[in-house]
Design a protein around this motif. Structure first.
Motif, PDB file in Angstrom:
ATOM      1  N   SER A   3       0.838  -1.202   0.000  1.00 52.48           N
ATOM      2  CA  SER A   3       0.000   0.000   0.000  1.00 52.48           C
ATOM      3  C   SER A   3       0.870   1.247   0.000  1.00 52.48           C
ATOM      4  O   SER A   3       1.862   1.325   0.735  1.00 52.48           O
ATOM      5  CB  SER A   3      -0.932   0.009   1.207  1.00 52.48           C
ATOM      6  OG  SER A   3      -0.197  -0.059   2.415  1.00 52.48           O
ATOM      7  N   VAL A   4       0.495   2.233  -0.821  1.00 52.87           N
ATOM      8  CA  VAL A   4       1.307   3.443  -1.001  1.00 52.87           C
ATOM      9  C   VAL A   4       0.453   4.689  -0.816  1.00 52.87           C
ATOM     10  O   VAL A   4      -0.668   4.765  -1.321  1.00 52.87           O
ATOM     11  CB  VAL A   4       1.959   3.468  -2.404  1.00 52.87           C
ATOM     12  CG1 VAL A   4       2.760   4.749  -2.600  1.00 52.87           C
ATOM     13  CG2 VAL A   4       2.852   2.245  -2.604  1.00 52.87           C
ATOM     14  N   LEU A   5       0.999   5.658  -0.114  1.00 51.10           N
ATOM     15  CA  LEU A   5       0.387   6.984   0.032  1.00 51.10           C
ATOM     16  C   LEU A   5       1.232   7.973  -0.751  1.00 51.10           C
ATOM     17  O   LEU A   5       2.459   8.000  -0.622  1.00 51.10           O
ATOM     18  CB  LEU A   5       0.334   7.387   1.510  1.00 51.10           C
ATOM     19  CG  LEU A   5      -0.074   8.838   1.827  1.00 51.10           C
ATOM     20  CD1 LEU A   5      -1.519   9.089   1.419  1.00 51.10           C
ATOM     21  CD2 LEU A   5       0.127   9.127   3.315  1.00 51.10           C
ATOM     22  N   VAL A  30      -3.305   3.880  -1.950  1.00 53.22           N
ATOM     23  CA  VAL A  30      -4.461   3.895  -1.050  1.00 53.22           C
ATOM     24  C   VAL A  30      -4.891   5.296  -0.651  1.00 53.22           C
ATOM     25  O   VAL A  30      -5.946   5.468  -0.033  1.00 53.22           O
ATOM     26  CB  VAL A  30      -4.175   3.066   0.223  1.00 53.22           C
ATOM     27  CG1 VAL A  30      -3.975   1.600  -0.137  1.00 53.22           C
ATOM     28  CG2 VAL A  30      -2.947   3.606   0.963  1.00 53.22           C
ATOM     29  N   LEU A  46      -4.598   5.502   7.319  1.00 53.81           N
ATOM     30  CA  LEU A  46      -4.399   4.448   6.333  1.00 53.81           C
ATOM     31  C   LEU A  46      -3.266   3.478   6.674  1.00 53.81           C
ATOM     32  O   LEU A  46      -3.277   2.341   6.212  1.00 53.81           O
ATOM     33  CB  LEU A  46      -4.123   5.083   4.959  1.00 53.81           C
ATOM     34  CG  LEU A  46      -5.226   5.993   4.418  1.00 53.81           C
ATOM     35  CD1 LEU A  46      -4.740   6.725   3.168  1.00 53.81           C
ATOM     36  CD2 LEU A  46      -6.480   5.183   4.108  1.00 53.81           C
ATOM     37  N   ARG A  47      -2.284   3.935   7.435  1.00 51.84           N
ATOM     38  CA  ARG A  47      -1.109   3.127   7.773  1.00 51.84           C
ATOM     39  C   ARG A  47      -0.537   2.423   6.537  1.00 51.84           C
ATOM     40  O   ARG A  47      -0.482   1.187   6.469  1.00 51.84           O
ATOM     41  CB  ARG A  47      -1.461   2.100   8.848  1.00 51.84           C
ATOM     42  CG  ARG A  47      -1.891   2.691  10.167  1.00 51.84           C
ATOM     43  CD  ARG A  47      -0.771   3.492  10.808  1.00 51.84           C
ATOM     44  NE  ARG A  47      -1.196   4.265  11.950  1.00 51.84           N
ATOM     45  CZ  ARG A  47      -0.682   4.145  13.178  1.00 51.84           C
ATOM     46  NH1 ARG A  47       0.296   3.276  13.390  1.00 51.84           N
ATOM     47  NH2 ARG A  47      -1.111   4.897  14.160  1.00 51.84           N
ATOM     48  N   PRO A  48      -0.127   3.198   5.533  1.00 49.25           N
ATOM     49  CA  PRO A  48       0.421   2.595   4.313  1.00 49.25           C
ATOM     50  C   PRO A  48       1.768   1.940   4.576  1.00 49.25           C
ATOM     51  O   PRO A  48       2.443   2.230   5.571  1.00 49.25           O
ATOM     52  CB  PRO A  48       0.569   3.797   3.381  1.00 49.25           C
ATOM     53  CG  PRO A  48       0.846   4.936   4.320  1.00 49.25           C
ATOM     54  CD  PRO A  48      -0.047   4.672   5.507  1.00 49.25           C
ATOM     55  N   ASP A  49       2.164   1.059   3.690  1.00 50.54           N
ATOM     56  CA  ASP A  49       3.493   0.451   3.798  1.00 50.54           C
ATOM     57  C   ASP A  49       4.571   1.444   3.395  1.00 50.54           C
ATOM     58  O   ASP A  49       5.647   1.482   4.000  1.00 50.54           O
ATOM     59  CB  ASP A  49       3.578  -0.787   2.889  1.00 50.54           C
ATOM     60  CG  ASP A  49       2.590  -1.864   3.271  1.00 50.54           C
ATOM     61  OD1 ASP A  49       2.511  -2.199   4.464  1.00 50.54           O
ATOM     62  OD2 ASP A  49       1.875  -2.353   2.369  1.00 50.54           O
ATOM     63  N   ILE A  51       5.329   5.588   1.798  1.00 57.02           N
ATOM     64  CA  ILE A  51       4.867   6.935   1.439  1.00 57.02           C
ATOM     65  C   ILE A  51       5.878   7.549   0.483  1.00 57.02           C
ATOM     66  O   ILE A  51       7.080   7.561   0.763  1.00 57.02           O
ATOM     67  CB  ILE A  51       4.735   7.849   2.666  1.00 57.02           C
ATOM     68  CG1 ILE A  51       3.733   7.275   3.671  1.00 57.02           C
ATOM     69  CG2 ILE A  51       4.282   9.255   2.231  1.00 57.02           C
ATOM     70  CD1 ILE A  51       3.621   8.080   4.953  1.00 57.02           C
ATOM     71  N   ILE A  76       6.374   2.414   8.944  1.00 60.33           N
ATOM     72  CA  ILE A  76       6.112   2.978   7.620  1.00 60.33           C
ATOM     73  C   ILE A  76       7.430   3.374   6.970  1.00 60.33           C
ATOM     74  O   ILE A  76       8.310   3.942   7.609  1.00 60.33           O
ATOM     75  CB  ILE A  76       5.187   4.210   7.723  1.00 60.33           C
ATOM     76  CG1 ILE A  76       3.782   3.778   8.185  1.00 60.33           C
ATOM     77  CG2 ILE A  76       5.092   4.941   6.387  1.00 60.33           C
ATOM     78  CD1 ILE A  76       2.821   4.931   8.379  1.00 60.33           C
TER      79      ILE A  76
END
Length: 217
Positions: A3-5, A30, A46-49, A51, A76
């Motif tokens: 998951s990416v922000l 995400v 969101l707690r992305p993997d 950023i 993160i």
């Protein structure tokens, strides 16, 4: 699925990154943020993997946002992605805990690979950024807070750390020391564990602070 922000104040830049990352079926964007404050809020929710973080944004900048995010979510991984390569930004990003620092001139495949690399727990710097780190620290005295933090390392591990700090990849280290890339990676992993650091970037910083690494030839 990684998951990416995306955090960048330019809509077109975010759209471009989103389009590039969609081509990797193992990556999902995400969320997006246009300011550092929005990035912090989105990271909490969101707690992305990973950023992808711009530096210059309205309000809270990317460096400060990275510092805040990693304070409450150290797992993160943050890649600083910017058009600027000044020493000030490089060292501020590393000090804030970023796992990578890349310029926006990176090729599409390089961007997707960078996301996968940091999501897997490794860290990366573009070659030009690594040289800036080397050049900056080459003019500084060792600044160990007391004692030799590298004392726990074996001679081979110290040599591998020195080569990591010189900007060499695992494959290049393997050729230099006449060992396999897997063995080189094992030495790096052990050094990271012994020194209690989170990744390759912090390993580089300690190497320079302890005076183990010097200027590139």
């Amino acid at each position: 699925m990684i998951s990416v922000l995306l955090a960048d104040d330019q809509h077109l830049v975010r759209a471009g990154f989103r389009s590039l990352l969609r081509r990797d079926k193992g990556v999902q964007v995400v969320g997006e943020a246009s300011t550092g404050d929005e990035a912090v809020r989105a990271a909490r929710t969101l707690r992305p993997d990973v950023i992808l973080m711009d530096i210059r944004m309205p309000g809270l900048d990317g460096i400060a946002a990275t510092r805040e995010i990693l304070a409450f979510a150290p797992g993160i991984r943050v890649i600083i992605l910017t058009t600027f390569e000044t020493d000030e930004y490089v060292f501020a990003a590393l000090a804030a805990g970023a796992s990578g620092f890349l310029t926006k001139e990176i090729e599409p495949d390089g961007l997707r690979q960078a996301v996968r690399v940091v999501a897997a727990g490794d860290a990366l710097l573009s070659p030009s950024v690594t040289r800036r780190v080397v050049g900056q620290f080459a003019h500084r005295p060792a600044v160990s807070p007391g004692g030799d933090r590298l004392a726990a390392l074996t001679e081979r591990e110290r040599e591998v750390v020195r080569l990591v700090a010189s900007g060499l990849s695992n494959e290049e280290i393997a050729r230099e020391l006449v060992i396999s890339p897997l063995t080189a990676k094992t030495h790096i992993t052990r050094a990271i564990a012994k020194l209690g650091v989170r990744d390759r970037v912090q390993l580089v910083i300690i190497a320079f602070e302890e005076g183990l690494a010097g200027p590139l030839s």
